[in-house]
Scaffold this active site. Structure first.
Site, PDB file in Angstrom:
ATOM      1  N   GLU A  83      -1.367 -24.725 -10.090  1.00  0.00           N
ATOM      2  CA  GLU A  83      -0.061 -24.762  -9.587  1.00  0.00           C
ATOM      3  C   GLU A  83       0.031 -24.721  -7.985  1.00  0.00           C
ATOM      4  OE1 GLU A  83      -0.830 -22.958 -12.375  1.00  0.00           O
ATOM      5  OE2 GLU A  83       0.276 -23.845 -13.915  1.00  0.00           O
ATOM      6  N   HIS A 128       7.639 -17.231 -20.061  1.00  0.00           N
ATOM      7  CA  HIS A 128       8.041 -18.690 -20.183  1.00  0.00           C
ATOM      8  C   HIS A 128       9.598 -18.694 -20.605  1.00  0.00           C
ATOM      9  CE1 HIS A 128       3.639 -18.343 -21.090  1.00  0.00           C
ATOM     10  NE2 HIS A 128       3.607 -19.769 -21.100  1.00  0.00           N
TER      11      HIS A 128
END
Lengths: 336, 430, 338
Positions: free
Chosen positions: A68, A137
């Site tokens: 990321e 999440h």
């Protein structure tokens, strides 16, 4: 630009609308590339990119490694040097891995260089709870990025806006962060054909009313609409404003509504404290709209807790329609 | 080891008491059983005797509010060294709820707004509680915000109150001057009791403590007593007429968030219960009106005025004796107790102003006979046939579905003069 | 010293570049040195607020690494980036003006020492974040490949950055996608006070190239010719589409990490030893040796560069300050926003 296409009856899901926007952008502008983890043949973690890789190839729909920070930085560098990357995070939570590039680089390069460059970067963040994916999440982190000058942060709540805001983000010369609510991906709604943009920095008045202003973001705008219909049956005429853009915030629309209703209820899924609602509240309190308040401001936001796994707990930590009803009734009946 | 002298619990729902007067000075000896100090609770004043003998030290200053069980002084043995006051064990007030309770943990409006009944009236240092819109409207109309009484939560002045004030100030002459306050009406609750709560509203120039004679009969139910504006511990609100008073009471009742309730009201409180039952018919399970106002024009304005004006026990006594048939019930001690809260001139002025607006020229300026006719829940009237304040014959206008309990030889305060009889009626029906 | 030189063979640089180009390189190295000495002097006089990271002693690495770059080629730089900026052709007056926080500076006084950039010359900017420029350089290389510009990106970073996660992610992706980027590690042996021996598991940072299947080479970063030889090869490789390389220039900063450094982690002897290996003196000696310049020529160059710095400081100190009312200008391209 900001042209609004003619409405049609055609319905798409929120995910399909985003994909259509990316499809249009890829076909119209060679500089546009998609980057992200498993956005190629897999179709994206939430199947948003779908089969775009078949149409545009792996050079333009690029699967990145699970990197990321590096991926975000490459997107920044590419945006600085002539490309128009759309970078997809699998979950908005993973922004934490890439904060250096988003916050210290993308947001600041233009300013640090005295305006010599721009970073026309679009990042997409699947956000929000409701999927049982638990604490790492399910977050709604728009306030994190909304806190950073140099970024723009939007939260579409309808398929039409999801497409229009993505195309507007691509037109924008500065980095635009799009927080998409995962629960909305399957929601259908009318989506105009072809190219159009939804203005960044402009809220949408979803329902006009005179008794209370409900300023909501993302999926909460949908919940606020549901609540408003119930309230209407009780004689409470709520105005529902879908904020759509967290930064820059649509000051005029919010203040005008509060001047009209005298009551402000902010509804957002992110953690209540130091969140979007705090900013809306402060903005109203600091403005001349203050003189029109006839009750304390209420914020309904996420609990001071990570998102839990158990579905009942998960529901309990973010505002639900009955919470909005209670708050609005309380404001109107002078209980608050 | 010194012995602590504590603030005793003398009342069932007493949380704290005020040290009023010490009868023994610092460093003086006291013998067990001698009067030691006077305390005042929200109900009454009383004398506390020394529980042990000793030399008195570390006196809590007069006028200090102290939690029950907390020390107010220490008794030392003769010759025992007196140093710093012994460390006081911390006293925690009983918790209302379990803070760890988690049912629905979404971040809701903060507790202080969600639980209005726990909020104390504003202290005098604080500004008047008003919404920005109300302030802006007051400014625009050249009004002092303090001149307007608030009907919102915690007595907050809202836009509606300003509109109401503007409407009424056009028609009503200036009330008797007094320094108005803002804030929520005082609520006191009994401990214990189950089932449907009983909401008690006292009469003019009285307060929540007046229900004491009746409470032994109602102990099985939760009791909620409301102090009217300018009475008891409630703030002295500026009011314009019965409708506004009824609105404040209704707001107070709404803030209690009761699913259902029995109402019991006396005199002016009876009229307010009737108005409340008329507007909240679904949640009111029964209404008991004791010598209620509002059922006819006549009222003894002379007595009301006299009570309002009395500045000393000597002048209050004769008027109080008018309230009852058997005036031996009104002892000098009773009068002194009744006068204690009335020494506040501002409170008397507030009550006079209220009387002026409710009973101008000795006439009841409001009429609830129609409301009585609309009642659908069980309702009863209790009246003394020797009532010199409001004629008992007003009861005769009541429709047939309302029970009448008329007592011979009883004056305006049946629950004081005939508590057993009145108590039995209530106990049987509530 | 590379063997070629010791053996009396003609060094790479002399073979590869014309005398004019070599003299220009020497001049740039002198300018870097004098720019930083001038900055230090200005700091001492209280003309500069904030800190600075000086690269005195590392001039061969900066200039040698940019020899085969054009203005179309990009560099990303570091907090110790003045040398890279000069090497890529920046204007000294605008650099000083930025240092002094002036509206005429490269960043209009908004960036300062740590963010000097010159996009027109392909310098995407210094970076205040250790490792911050690594992924950005890869992104620039991605653009070049996608847009077919043929540009190469040289990514400068320090020994400290080689332990950042961004290093791994950036080198891996650059290799996976065969992007035209050259990673130039300026190993000056200390990340602030922590030596590479104490911070890095491999002996040479270039050894890490094996993990990314790219060539890696360690050279004497104070030897202009050795640096140019290694980086030129890597640039050529990148330009021909063969992907990234890693070049490690072993060098030394004479000054502390920043102005707050009290130099407690290294010995005077160590510093003196490295100062004996002054890259500018070495470069001048090489050029004299090969009759490209003589002592008088070097002295004339010294005088010329001193005057350039003096003029640059005069320009900068006489420049206007930014307007305070414009403090938030340039946050967004579209000023209507936010």
């Amino acid at each position: 630009m900001n042209m609004q296409a003619k409405p049609t009856l055609r319905e798409l899901s929120y995910a399909e609308a985003i994909r259509e926007a990316m499809d249009i952008a890829l076909s119209q502008d060679e500089r546009v590339i998609l980057m992200g983890e498993d956005i190629g043949v897999y179709g994206g973690a939430f199947q948003v990119t779908g089969d775009l890789v078949e149409k545009y190839g792996t050079d333009r729909v690029m699967d990145t490694p699970i990197s990321e920070l590096g991926g975000a930085g490459i997107a920044v560098g590419a945006a600085l040097t002539g490309l128009r990357p759309i970078f997809e995070f699998q979950f908005s939570d993973f922004a934490a891995l890439a904060m250096e590039q988003i916050v210290n680089q993308a947001a600041k390069v233009r300013y640090m260089l005295g305006g010599a460059v721009s970073v026309p970067l679009v990042m997409r963040f699947p956000a929000g709870s409701g999927t049982g994916a638990a604490a790492q999440h399910s977050q709604s982190l728009e306030a994190w990025l909304g806190h950073v000058p140099g970024l723009k942060v939007v939260q579409p709540s309808t398929p039409e806006d999801a497409k229009g805001l993505l195309l507007a983000a691509l037109e924008d010369p500065d980095p635009v962060m799009i927080f998409e609510h995962k629960i909305l991906y399957k929601m259908k709604g009318p989506v105009p054909e072809g190219y159009y943009t939804t203005p960044i920095g402009k809220a949408a008045i979803r329902r006009t009313g005179k008794d209370v202003s409900i300023i909501a973001t993302s999926i909460m705008a949908q919940k606020a609409m549901t609540a408003a219909e119930t309230l209407a049956g009780e004689g409470i005429d709520a105005e529902v404003i879908d904020l759509r853009t967290v930064r820059p915030m649509d000051r005029e629309t919010v203040l005008a509504s509060v001047r009209k209703t005298g009551r402000l209820l902010c509804v957002y899924e992110g953690v209540k404290t130091l969140g979007v609602g705090a900013e809306i509240s402060a903005m109203v309190a600091e403005s001349d709209a203050f003189d029109f308040l006839d009750a304390p401001i209420i914020r309904l936001g996420g609990a001071e807790s990570p998102i839990p796994y158990n579905p009942e707990l998960e529901k309990a930590v973010v505002p639900q329609v009955p919470d909005i009803l209670d708050a609005a009734r309380g404001l109107l009946k002078g209980r608050i | 080891m010194p012995i602590e002298v504590i603030m005793p619990k003398v009342d069932m729902d007493m949380a704290s008491g005020k040290v009023m007067t010490w009868h023994v000075a610092e460093g003086e000896a006291v013998t067990k059983g001698e009067p030691l100090f006077d305390i005042e609770t929200d109900k009454a004043a009383m004398e506390v005797e020394a529980s042990e003998s000793g030399i008195l030290h570390h006196l809590t200053p007069e006028g200090t509010e102290v939690l029950i069980g907390a020390p107010v002084a220490w008794l030392y043995a003769d010759g025992e060294e007196v140093g710093e006051p012994p460390s006081r064990p911390s006293v925690s007030s009983s918790a209302d709820g379990d803070p760890s309770r988690v049912s629905d943990v979404t971040e809701k409006p903060s507790e202080d707004t969600a639980a209005p009944e726990r909020v104390e009236p504003l202290s005098s240092e604080e500004k008047t509680r008003a919404t920005p819109l109300a302030r802006a409207m007051a400014r625009a109309n050249g009004l002092e915000i303090d001149a307007i009484s608030g009907t919102g939560p915690q007595g907050r002045i809202q836009a509606e109150d300003v509109r109401c004030f503007l409407d009424q100030s056009a028609t009503i002459s200036a009330p008797v001057a007094f320094k108005s306050e803002t804030g929520a009406l005082s609520i006191t609750r009994s401990k214990g009791g189950t089932g449907t709560p009983v909401v008690l509203i006292h009469g003019f120039a009285s307060d929540a403590t007046s229900w004491a004679p009746l409470e032994t009969h109602l102990r099985h139910r939760p009791l909620i007593r409301i102090d009217l504006p300018g009475h008891g511990k409630s703030p002295k609100l500026k009011l314009n007429g019965f409708a506004e008073l009824a609105k404040i009471v209704r707001r107070t009742f709404d803030e209690l968030s009761l699913d259902e309730a029995h109402l019991v009201g006396h005199s002016l409180g009876g009229a307010l219960c009737l108005a409340l039952a008329d507007t909240r018919p679904r949640s009111i399970k029964s209404v008991t009106l004791i010598s209620p106002a509002g059922l006819g024009p006549d009222v003894n304005g002379e007595v009301l005025g006299g009570i309002g004006r009395a500045t000393r026990a000597e002048s209050l006594g004769p008027w109080l004796r008018q309230m009852v048939k058997d005036d031996t019930l009104i002892t000098d001690a009773y009068v002194r107790l009744a006068m204690a809260p009335r020494t506040d001139a501002n409170m008397r002025a507030a009550q006079q102003a209220l009387a002026d607006s409710l009973f101008p020229d000795g006439v009841q300026a409001f009429d609830l006979r129609a409301a009585l006719g609309r009642l659908e829940m069980p309702a009863r009237l209790i009246w003394g046939k020797a009532d010199k304040i409001i004629p008992w014959r007003h009861a005769l206008g009541a429709p047939g579905n309302i029970a009448l309990h008329l007592f011979e030889g009883v004056g305006h305060i049946p629950h004081f003069e005939a508590p057993e009889e009145v108590g039995k009626i209530l106990k049987a029906s509530l | 010293m590379p063997d070629t030189f010791k053996d009396g063979n003609v060094p790479y640089a002399v073979r590869a570049y014309s005398p004019e180009v070599l003299l220009a390189a020497l001049k740039k190295m002198m300018l870097i040195r004098k720019f930083e000495e001038g900055a230090e002097d200005s700091y001492t006089r209280g003309l500069i607020h904030g800190t600075m990271h000086l690269s005195i002693g590392q001039e061969a690495s900066a200039v040698g690494s940019c020899m085969s770059l054009t203005d179309e080629d990009k560099i990303t730089s570091t907090h110790r980036g003045h040398g890279h900026c000069v090497a890529k052709g920046a204007d000294l007056g605008k650099m000083f003006a930025e240092f002094f926080g002036k509206e005429t500076g490269y960043c209009k006084g908004r960036g300062g020492s740590m963010h000097i950039a010159d996009p027109a010359k392909g310098n995407l900017g210094a970076n205040g974040i250790v490792g911050g420029g690594l992924p950005i350089a890869v992104g620039a290389a991605l653009s070049a490949k996608r847009l077919g510009t043929g540009a190469v990106t040289v990514c400068f970073f320090g020994d400290g950055a080689n332990n950042e996660g961004a290093f791994h992610e950036a080198l891996n992706m650059a290799a996976v996608w065969k992007l035209p980027v050259v990673f130039v590690c300026e190993n000056n042996k200390y990340g602030m006070s922590t030596s590479t021996e104490r911070s890095t598991a491999v002996k040479n940072i270039a050894d890490r190239s094996a993990s990314y299947s790219m060539p890696g080479v360690t050279v004497d970063g104070n030897d202009f010719s050795a640096v140019a030889e290694a980086v030129d090869a890597a640039v050529e490789r990148a330009r021909s589409g063969e992907g990234p390389s890693l070049v490690e220039n072993v060098t030394y900063r004479w000054r502390g990490h920043s102005k707050s450094d009290r130099n407690r982690y290294r010995t005077k002897e160590e510093i003196a030893e490295w100062m004996e290996r002054d890259p500018i003196a070495t470069m001048a000696a090489m050029l004299i040796d090969h009759k490209i310049i003589d002592q008088d020529g070097v002295a004339a160059l010294e005088a010329e560069t001193t005057q350039i710095i003096k003029d640059a400081i005069t320009f900068a100190s006489g420049s206007p300050d930014p307007d305070v009312s414009e403090a938030t200008r340039d946050v967004y391209t579209q000023e209507a926003a936010a």
